[in-house]
Scaffold this active site. Sequence first.
Site, PDB file in Angstrom:
ATOM      1  N   GLY A   1     -16.082   1.417  -1.988  1.00 27.99           N
ATOM      2  CA  GLY A   1     -15.129   2.871  -2.598  1.00 27.99           C
ATOM      3  C   GLY A   1     -16.384   2.919  -4.101  1.00 27.99           C
TER       4      GLY A   1
ATOM      5  N   GLU B   1     -16.397  -6.931  -2.439  1.00 23.00           N
ATOM      6  CA  GLU B   1     -16.727  -8.086  -1.071  1.00 23.00           C
ATOM      7  C   GLU B   1     -17.975  -7.156   0.046  1.00 23.00           C
ATOM      8  OE1 GLU B   1     -12.428  -6.982   0.927  1.00 23.00           O
ATOM      9  OE2 GLU B   1     -13.632  -9.176   1.772  1.00 23.00           O
TER      10      GLU B   1
ATOM     11  N   THR C   1     -16.089  -3.168  -8.365  1.00 19.71           N
ATOM     12  CA  THR C   1     -14.468  -3.232  -7.887  1.00 19.71           C
ATOM     13  C   THR C   1     -13.387  -2.829  -8.059  1.00 19.71           C
ATOM     14  OG1 THR C   1     -12.863  -3.782  -6.718  1.00 19.71           O
ATOM     15  CG2 THR C   1     -13.693  -5.180  -6.581  1.00 19.71           C
TER      16      THR C   1
ATOM     17  N   ASP D   1     -10.450  -2.977  -7.898  1.00 18.55           N
ATOM     18  CA  ASP D   1      -9.314  -4.381  -7.928  1.00 18.55           C
ATOM     19  C   ASP D   1      -9.699  -5.210  -8.368  1.00 18.55           C
ATOM     20  OD1 ASP D   1      -8.334  -1.792  -6.473  1.00 18.55           O
ATOM     21  OD2 ASP D   1      -9.705  -2.873  -3.912  1.00 18.55           O
TER      22      ASP D   1
ATOM     23  N   ARG E   1      16.334   8.636 -13.888  1.00 16.45           N
ATOM     24  CA  ARG E   1      15.847   8.522 -12.797  1.00 16.45           C
ATOM     25  C   ARG E   1      15.306   6.854 -12.627  1.00 16.45           C
ATOM     26  NH1 ARG E   1      12.916  14.228 -11.600  1.00 16.45           N
ATOM     27  NH2 ARG E   1      14.512  15.500 -10.889  1.00 16.45           N
TER      28      ARG E   1
ATOM     29  N   GLU F   1      -0.486  -1.037  -3.269  1.00 14.80           N
ATOM     30  CA  GLU F   1      -0.636  -0.586  -2.159  1.00 14.80           C
ATOM     31  C   GLU F   1      -0.455  -1.379  -0.994  1.00 14.80           C
ATOM     32  OE1 GLU F   1      -4.118   1.244  -1.310  1.00 14.80           O
ATOM     33  OE2 GLU F   1      -5.665  -0.111  -1.962  1.00 14.80           O
TER      34      GLU F   1
ATOM     35  N   HIS G   1      -6.614   7.873  -5.506  1.00 15.48           N
ATOM     36  CA  HIS G   1      -7.996   7.980  -6.355  1.00 15.48           C
ATOM     37  C   HIS G   1      -8.088   8.404  -7.329  1.00 15.48           C
ATOM     38  CE1 HIS G   1      -8.207   8.115  -1.971  1.00 15.48           C
ATOM     39  NE2 HIS G   1      -9.449   7.046  -1.936  1.00 15.48           N
TER      40      HIS G   1
HETATM   41  O1  F6P Z   1     -12.149  -0.992  -2.908  1.00 15.75           O
HETATM   42  C1  F6P Z   1     -11.367  -0.548  -3.306  1.00 15.75           C
HETATM   43  C2  F6P Z   1     -10.104   0.223  -3.045  1.00 15.75           C
HETATM   44  O2  F6P Z   1     -10.493   1.639  -4.022  1.00 15.75           O
HETATM   45  C3  F6P Z   1      -8.732  -0.237  -2.779  1.00 15.75           C
HETATM   46  O3  F6P Z   1      -8.439  -0.005  -3.921  1.00 15.75           O
HETATM   47  C4  F6P Z   1      -7.908   1.337  -1.908  1.00 15.75           C
HETATM   48  O4  F6P Z   1      -7.741   0.668  -0.537  1.00 15.75           O
HETATM   49  C5  F6P Z   1      -9.750   1.549  -0.954  1.00 15.75           C
HETATM   50  O5  F6P Z   1     -10.820   1.309  -2.144  1.00 15.75           O
HETATM   51  C6  F6P Z   1      -9.747   3.064  -0.831  1.00 15.75           C
HETATM   52  O6  F6P Z   1     -10.783   3.469   0.286  1.00 15.75           O
HETATM   53  P1  F6P Z   1     -10.782   4.475   0.307  1.00 15.75           P
HETATM   54  O7  F6P Z   1     -11.746   5.590  -0.486  1.00 15.75           O
HETATM   55  O8  F6P Z   1     -12.228   4.832   1.648  1.00 15.75           O
HETATM   56  O9  F6P Z   1      -9.865   5.551   0.987  1.00 15.75           O
END
Ligand code: F6P
Length: 342
Positions: A10, A102, A124, A126, A161, A221, A272
């Site tokens: 990504g 990774e 990343t 993440d 809310r 997520e 995104h």
């Molecule tokens: O690995 C980074 C990440 O942004 C994750 O947090 C997410 O699950 C995934 O990529 C989303 O991937 P894509 O851009 O393929 O939808």
Amino acid sequence: MRIGILTGGGDCPGENAVIRAVVKKAEKYGYSVFGIKRGWLGLITGEVEPLTHFSVSGILPRGGTIIGTSRTNPLKKEEDIQKVMTHIKKFELHSLITIGGEDTLGVAKKFYDRGVNIVGIPKTIDNDLSGTDYTFGFDTAVSIATEAIDRLHTTAESHDRVMVIEVMGRHAGWIATVAGIAGGADCILIPEKPFDIDNVCEIIHKRHKRGRRFSIIVVAEGAVPVKGTRLIAQDESVDAFGHIRLGGVGNIIGKEIEKRTGFETRVTILGHIQRGGTPTAFDRVLATRYGVAAVELIKKGEFGKMVALKGNKIVGVTLEEAIAKLKTVDLELYDIAEIFFG
Ligand code: F6P
């Protein structure tokens, strides 16, 4: 001497800052840099282009990656592995700089084992790569998520809310935890700690009793419930590395909260937005330091390594260490977040 550079997986804010740093540092040593298009795919198809001072000028603050990215896994077919090796030879690439998480670095390790001179750079949003304190892109994602939480706070308060905000984090809840602490979340749900929906509702009830008639719940997520543990996927498809597309757990939690508490609930899935756009100053500097350090490792002939941040120093760690296991959330940090729940 020619260095090939690729971005895989990504995209991530700061990738262009790395590319710029590599090109400019390499130039100081008289090396030339070739951009490989769309990650490992470019080495299968042979799409490679020279990167010059001119081509990287002005890209420091730009999101995305000018050379493109993909989740292509060249290890899936023997003929693709051969194509990669042939193109490395054909384009006379002395070494490769692979920017990724990774998956990309896992592939890099396999090509290093086949004799390719490789240096990795940890990328990343993440922040789940081992061997480094931080991956670049994480700080930007956290800033975006924190701003979103702040904005949800004011509208939550006005309408009395419950607001559920779902952020990225497939196996690790770093973004949720850090942005949740920064944004004053009333509850944070992460993959590392399966949640009990009864406890979440209890936290919300407690706040109401205290006169706080709104709540902010931050969900990664990849969060899963204690009972019926199951990841929530957008569809059945998997990518070339076998990952399912997560997303939607926030909707399920939001519905359940409204049903059980009777409090009006809204859900925001940040998606995104966390990955797009300009990197923070921290990520620009970290990415720049990583790019420069990667060229230094090549100069010293130290291959099979990934540049990493340890404390305030950039060091080299083995690719093996980087990909050995995912770096999940430090539970001491989560304990700090928990103090503010409810
Ligand atoms: O690995 C980074 C990440 O942004 C994750 O947090 C997410 O699950 C995934 O990529 C989303 O991937 P894509 O851009 O393929 O939808």
